[in-house]
Design an enzyme around this catalytic site. Structure first.
Site, PDB file in Angstrom:
ATOM      1  N   TYR A 136       0.855  -1.187   0.000  1.00  0.00           N
ATOM      2  CA  TYR A 136       0.000   0.000   0.000  1.00  0.00           C
ATOM      3  C   TYR A 136       0.891   1.236   0.000  1.00  0.00           C
ATOM      4  CZ  TYR A 136      -3.565   3.327   1.805  1.00  0.00           C
ATOM      5  OH  TYR A 136      -4.406   4.384   2.009  1.00  0.00           O
ATOM      6  N   LYS A 164      -1.950  -1.538  -3.608  1.00  0.00           N
ATOM      7  CA  LYS A 164      -2.916  -0.448  -3.660  1.00  0.00           C
ATOM      8  C   LYS A 164      -2.121   0.835  -3.861  1.00  0.00           C
ATOM      9  CE  LYS A 164      -6.142   2.289  -0.895  1.00  0.00           C
ATOM     10  NZ  LYS A 164      -6.705   2.555   0.451  1.00  0.00           N
ATOM     11  N   ILE A 207      -9.475  -0.080  -4.068  1.00  0.00           N
ATOM     12  CA  ILE A 207      -9.833   0.004  -2.650  1.00  0.00           C
ATOM     13  C   ILE A 207     -10.244   1.449  -2.434  1.00  0.00           C
ATOM     14  CG2 ILE A 207      -9.031  -0.194  -0.271  1.00  0.00           C
ATOM     15  CD1 ILE A 207      -7.136  -2.394  -1.186  1.00  0.00           C
TER      16      ILE A 207
END
Length: 298
Positions: A136, A164, A207
């Site tokens: 992430y 992400k 997301i």
């Protein structure tokens, strides 16, 4: 290996004025988002205020979410602490509770590791758990980038299955896609205004924090795209944009919590020093939600 895809809302953590977990409100958010057609749920992220929760609260959020979701969609969970040690502790807690499909690990914040240190950080966490890992990157909040070469290197680790990307840099997202194996490695948009663009480049979904408030709209960007209706997907992306831009009108994640109140779910407050929205910002958000036909008097 499991491959994340679709629209996965980054859920808020409902909290009362004293910072106590509101379990019933969490269940309502879970039901609301799943009924909106989302393809998974992501808990204990930045939207979920992982940085302010006690270890006991983190465990309880996982327990409640896994229990109440009851296999309807995959559950993803953040293990995003500052140090490698603390990320591993959270990862192992999540694995012990069970029922989680994959972990998301944010780059460290406050400290600024080199790319070599960052790679070692992610590798150590991946080695500590049997759960799949989603990298992430959110440099606007952490000031730490995941460089393309670092992502390419980490994508070769067996249980690192995706990233992400909340950088907002479409070139970098496209490069992540170019250097990784799209059949086995997911690149998920973390900037809600770039869901359609990511899909066009071969991304696996998003997301998305706005999925708390408008789960059906966000999910349909993905659904219409994979069904081949690219024009409709683009129209829905444009329709979502004012809501995503409104998220920046107050200290994060206050707008998400206020937006959920406006659609009929009281999720309480954000941790101080985050304060309530100004009247002007609240009116702007209300108008956006009225345009989307989501606003309810509360």
């Amino acid at each position: 290996m499991f491959k994340p895809n679709g629209v996965i809302p980054a859920l808020v953590t409902p909290l009362d004025k004293n910072g106590k977990l509101m379990e019933d409100a969490l269940r309502k958010v879970i039901d609301y988002t799943i009924s909106g057609g989302v393809h998974g749920l992501f808990i204990l992220g930045s939207s979920g205020e992982i940085y302010g929760l006690t270890p006991e609260q983190k465990r309880r959020v996982v327990e409640v979410t896994v229990d109440h979701t009851a296999g309807r969609v995959p559950v993803y969970c953040g293990a995003s602490e500052i140090t490698t040690r603390d990320c591993i502790q959270t990862a192992q807690m999540v694995e012990e509770v069970g029922g989680v499909a994959a972990l998301s690990v944010l780059t460290p914040y406050f400290m600024s590791p080199t790319q070599s240190e960052l790679a070692d950080h992610f590798k150590a966490i991946a080695k500590s758990t049997k759960l799949p890992i989603i990298l992430y990157g959110n440099e606007a909040r952490t000031q730490v980038k995941i460089e393309v070469k670092t992502c390419e290197e980490l994508s070769k680790v067996d249980n690192i299955i995706g990233i992400k990307d909340s950088s907002g840099d479409m070139t970098r997202m496209a490069e992540y896609l170019r250097v990784t194996e799209r059949e086995t490695f997911s690149v998920l948009a973390g900037r809600d205004t770039l869901i359609y663009a990511g899909l066009c480049h071969g991304g696996s979904g998003a997301i998305a924090s706005t999925g708390n408030i408008a789960p059906k709209l966000v999910s349909e960007i993905y659904n219409t795209f994979v069904a081949g209706d690219l024009q409709k997907s683009l129209e829905l992306q444009f329709k979502l944009a004012p809501l995503r831009l409104a998220v920046d009108k107050a200290t994060f994640p206050v707008v998400l919590k206020e937006g959920l109140k406006m659609v009929g779910i009281d999720v309480g407050y954000a941790f101080a020093p985050a304060a309530e929205m100004s009247l002007e910002s609240r009116e702007l958000l209300a108008n956006v939600l009225k345009d989307l036909e989501l606003y309810q008097i509360y």
